[in-house]
Each structure stands twice: as structure tokens, then as C-alpha cells.
Design an enzyme around this catalytic site. Structure first.
Site, PDB file in Angstrom:
ATOM      1  N   HIS A 230      39.016  45.366  37.502  1.00 38.41           N
ATOM      2  CA  HIS A 230      40.362  45.640  37.891  1.00 38.41           C
ATOM      3  C   HIS A 230      41.043  46.735  38.605  1.00 38.41           C
ATOM      4  O   HIS A 230      39.660  46.707  39.125  1.00 38.41           O
ATOM      5  CB  HIS A 230      40.548  47.011  36.501  1.00 38.41           C
ATOM      6  CG  HIS A 230      39.572  47.152  35.705  1.00 38.41           C
ATOM      7  ND1 HIS A 230      40.156  48.646  35.952  1.00 38.41           N
ATOM      8  CD2 HIS A 230      39.252  47.270  34.596  1.00 38.41           C
ATOM      9  CE1 HIS A 230      38.684  49.603  35.319  1.00 38.41           C
ATOM     10  NE2 HIS A 230      38.171  48.179  34.417  1.00 38.41           N
TER      11      HIS A 230
ATOM     12  N   CYS B 271      33.407  48.835  33.666  1.00 36.86           N
ATOM     13  CA  CYS B 271      34.080  47.717  34.695  1.00 36.86           C
ATOM     14  C   CYS B 271      33.724  48.165  35.762  1.00 36.86           C
ATOM     15  O   CYS B 271      33.274  49.250  36.257  1.00 36.86           O
ATOM     16  CB  CYS B 271      35.879  48.064  33.793  1.00 36.86           C
ATOM     17  SG  CYS B 271      35.846  47.501  32.119  1.00 36.86           S
TER      18      CYS B 271
END
Length: 471
Positions: free
Chosen positions: A398, A414
Site C-alpha cells: 500500500h 506491510c
């Protein structure tokens, strides 16, 4: 199968022979390839009508087919003897020709510009047009090769000149750089050399490498422009193929229209479409349909082990162009140097700098299971303007509102990317794309084009009904 191959070669050499087209159509019909059969029957014109509508006895056209095949086989045997002799002469010439210029004789570099030869076999990535007979203004067929020393180039040429009958009339080879085990796919790849074939299958070689050629290559801006269009088209075909496969695996059937791949969240297999995707969707999806494995999903012909068809296969023939990439698109994340690469086999299309979470980022394999625009309703929030969830985990690729964390281990696991990078990646990788998180596979050098890959978004890909809690 041998009869089919001989008949294909026959119509390549005699594209105006309508009986040849008719016989080739009958072979395809026998193999259950209706689309190809109909195309050949259309080319055969009145011959098809005469034989099919008049119900001519089978032994009549079979007798004619025997004569055609015999003629083709005899001609190939004669050509094989000539090719073997030519190959031997060329290899002897390459071995004994000195690299420096000899007064009154061309140098080894200059000889490259006058290359005329051939041998048996076909190089993957070269798709002939059965109607090509004269050079004239035939549109070029492009491919790309990693080119090293002049000896490497000679070996490459030997394999490319393997089969003059099936070699394209006008072939343009782009040069790829290499870094470690990776071949680097770049926009603006230089023209390395061209091969042009006349109606007698004699091949002329033109080098565009000033360092290896004692020549002044012609300036061809239109050719370079066409090369760039080919590069972009190949990226579109690679992305579209992965999207069709993902949809097929999920739904148990091949998509019937491009719009089925480009839908609002959560069915946005593709973020959007391109003109190339619209142009090639039918042929590409039809190839998947023909290769169905009977187990609720369909795969392309010759597509075992998740590998795209090579040129010369049903797919390449169907779209009438060179299908360059043979392996599906994939994402690799390297924890050692904070890199994320988009690859196809050993060809690297992109290499981005990313932020990770150190030991919190798992070394595992995932697939892209969710693609969302503006996660949690904001393009400037903690997850940036794009998010791609990794399987059914809390990990994702992301954006970020902390751009200084890119290149560091500051996430909770992440993969963080800059806005421009994550938005390009969102368009490049369809739902279902494999993601591998590893250590020590990727080079440090960043690889991104000046003009980023972008699809045309037409549907809402936000998800206001869920709050994401990625790590």
C-alpha cells in the site's frame, strides 16, 4: 501433425494457392480447431465451395493433398541440404575471420551487415506471416534479446537464422541489458539489429551498434516509435493474460467480455483497460477457452506450469503478432535491500524502492486478493491512495503518509510504496498475481519508466463498507 506442418509451410510459400488453403483448413477441422479451419476456408474461396457444396468424393481431395505434401517434403529435403552446407560455411567464416580490419576485405563487424544464411528450427518469440513473400514495406516484427559480445551475437544469429522460411520478412531486435540473472525490460530499449528477408529467403543483417560495427546505422525515428509501441503492447498482453487466468480460476469459466474483468470493487480483477486490451481480448480469451482442462478452469494451449504460450502457438497465431512474454507476471519483494520487482520469468519489468517491517515482514508466498482505491476513504491516509491485500492476511502492499519510511524497516510488516510507484503497480498487477517475499534476489538499481503504466479507470474501486487494519 506432420501433414499439418507441411501444409502450413506450403501455404507460406504459395499463399495464392487456394487448394493449399483448403487442405490446411481440412487438417485444422480434423483437429477440432474450428476458428483456424474457417479462416483457411475463407482464404480458399471458390475451392471450398466447389468441394463442399458439390460433395466431391473424399478420395479426390485426398489424392491432391498427397501430391501437395509430397511436393512440400521434397522441397524441404533439398533446402535442408543447402542449409546445412551454408551453416557450416558461416560457422567456419565466423571462427577464422579476424576482428580487426583487413585491407581489401570487410571486418568481422562489417560482415554482420551482410549476413546471408539459415538452418533448421525456430526461435521462440518470432511469428511469421504466411502471406509474407517480399520485403517491400512489410511492417516490422519486433522481439528483444540480451546481447553481449560479438561471439554471443553470432550464436544468437545462428539460432535466429535457423529457419529462413518461417523467419519474418522484416525482424527488428531490441537490446536488453542484464544485471545478475535478470534481463532488464526498459522503455526506449535500443535497436540492436535488423534482419530482412527477400523472396528467395536470403537474409540481410544490419547492425545498429556503433561500438561493434564499422558502419553508420541509419536514423529511423519511425522504427523507434514503433518499437516503443510494441514494448507497451507486450506489457498490456502480459497484464491481460494474468487477468483472464485469475478470472478463470475464480469463476470456473473464461470471461466473455473485457468488462467482466473491469468492474467495481470487489470484482476489479483489472484496475482498468487499455486500447491494446480491447483489441486483443477476444483472441486471447478464445485461446484460454480452447485449452480448457475440463476441471472447472481453462488454460491456454501449451500453458502447462502457468507459462504463457510461446510464439508460434495458438495464441501467437490468433492475435497475429509476436507474444513476447512466456511466463506470467509476478511480484518479488526483497527484504535485504528494500526492493519490490515486477517480473516475468527472468525478465524484470520494474524494480521499486519500498518500506518494510524487518522481521515483522514474513518470508512467504501470497496472491493479490483485494485491490482498493483510497483505503479507508482517503488518498492521504496512512495507507495512501492504493492498497493490495496479500491473501487472507493482514499484510498488504500500500501507499503511505510517511514517505521518509520508504527504504527503511518502519512498518509492522506491510510493504510501503511511494504514491507514484503504488499507483503504477496497482494498474500493472491484476487480482490473483503471485507475490513472493524473499531475501537476496533483487538488484539495487531502480527500474521505472519515465512514462508510467496506466489503465483507463471507469468504475468505482473504493470500499466504504470496510475499515482496513493492515500492519
Amino acid at each position: 501433425m506432420k501433414d499439418l506442418l507441411y501444409l502450413k509451410k506450403y501455404v507460406e510459400l504459395h499463399s495464392d494457392n487456394k487448394m493449399g488453403w483448403y487442405l490446411l483448413g481440412k487438417e485444422y477441422e480434423k483437429n477440432g480447431e474450428e476458428g483456424k479451419a474457417n479462416y483457411c476456408f475463407n482464404q480458399s474461396g471458390e475451392v471450398y465451395e466447389a468441394f463442399e457444396l458439390s460433395k466431391a468424393p473424399d478420395d479426390l481431395w485426398m489424392e491432391y493433398q498427397y501430391r501437395v505434401l509430397q511436393e512440400s517434403r521434397d522441397k524441404e529435403r533439398r533446402l535442408n541440404k543447402i542449409r546445412i552446407l551454408l551453416l557450416g560455411l558461416v560457422m567456419i567464416f565466423l571462427i577464422f575471420t579476424p576482428m580487426n580490419n583487413i585491407p581489401g576485405h570487410p571486418s568481422a563487424s562489417n560482415v554482420e551487415e551482410q549476413m546471408v544464411t539459415s538452418v533448421n528450427g525456430q526461435q521462440p518469440g518470432l511469428v511469421p506471416d504466411v502471406n509474407e513473400k517480399k520485403v517491400g514495406k512489410v511492417s516490422p516484427i519486433f522481439t528483444a534479446q540480451a546481447l553481449g559480445s560479438i561471439q554471443d551475437r553470432s550464436r544468437t544469429l545462428s539460432s535466429m537464422l535457423n529457419h529462413p522460411v518461417t523467419l519474418p520478412v522484416n525482424l527488428v531486435v531490441l537490446g536488453m541489458g542484464r544485471q545478475d540473472k535478470w534481463l532488464l525490460w526498459k522503455h526506449g530499449m535500443p535497436i540492436a539489429f535488423t534482419l530482412k528477408k527477400n523472396e528467395d529467403s536470403a537474409v540481410t543483417y544490419q547492425s545498429y551498434n556503433r561500438d561493434e560495427c564499422d558502419c553508420k546505422p541509419p536514423e529511423e525515428p519511425k522504427l523507434k516509435e514503433s518499437a516503443e509501441e510494441w514494448i507497451k503492447e507486450q506489457e498490456d498482453l502480459l497484464v491481460l493474460s494474468r487477468a483472464i487466468r485469475s478470472f478463470t480460476q475464480q469463476e470456473g469459466r473464461v470471461p466473455v467480455s473485457l468488462s467482466e474483468l473491469v468492474q467495481p470493487f470487489p470484482r476489479n480483477v483489472l484496475s482498468g483497460s487499455t486500447d491494446n486490451m480491447k483489441r486483443h481480448f477476444r483472441e486471447l480469451s478464445a485461446t484460454y477457452a480452447e485449452g480448457g482442462d475440463g476441471e472447472g478452469s481453462s488454460t491456454p494451449v501449451q500453458n502447462k506450469g502457468d507459462i504463457l504460450p510461446t510464439a508460434g502457438s495458438t495464441l501467437a497465431s490468433a492475435i497475429g503478432d509476436d507474444v513476447y512474454f512466456k511466463n506470467p507476471i509476478e511480484v518479488i519483494v526483497d527484504k535485504n535491500n528494500h526492493r519490490l520487482a515486477v517480473v516475468s520469468g527472468n525478465i524484470m519489468l520494474r524494480n521499486y524502492k519500498v518500506g518494510l517491517g524487518g522481521a515483522k515482514t514474513p518470508e512467504e508466498e501470497f496472491v493479490i486478493s483485494d485491490k482498493v482505491v483510497n483505503p479507508n476513504g482517503s488518498a492521504t491516509g496512512e495507507f495512501g491512495s492504493r492498497g493490495m491485500q496479500l491473501s487472507d492476511s493482514r499484510y498488504a502492499i500500500h501507499g503511505t503518509d510517511e514517505p521518509n519510511s520508504i527504504g527503511r524497516d518502519e512498518s509492522n510488516g506491510c510493504v510501503r510504496m511511494s504514491k507514484e510507484d503504488v499507483e503504477e503497480l496497482f494498474d500493472l498487477i491484476p487480482m490473483g498475481t503471485k507475490v513472493r517475499i524473499v531475501k537476496g534476489e533483487l538488484p539495487d538499481a531502480i527500474l521505472v519508466p519515465k512514462d508510467r503504466y496506466q489503465t483507463q479507470h471507469k468504475h468505482d474501486q473504493t470500499n466504504p463498507h470496510k475499515t482496513y487494519h493492515w500492519l
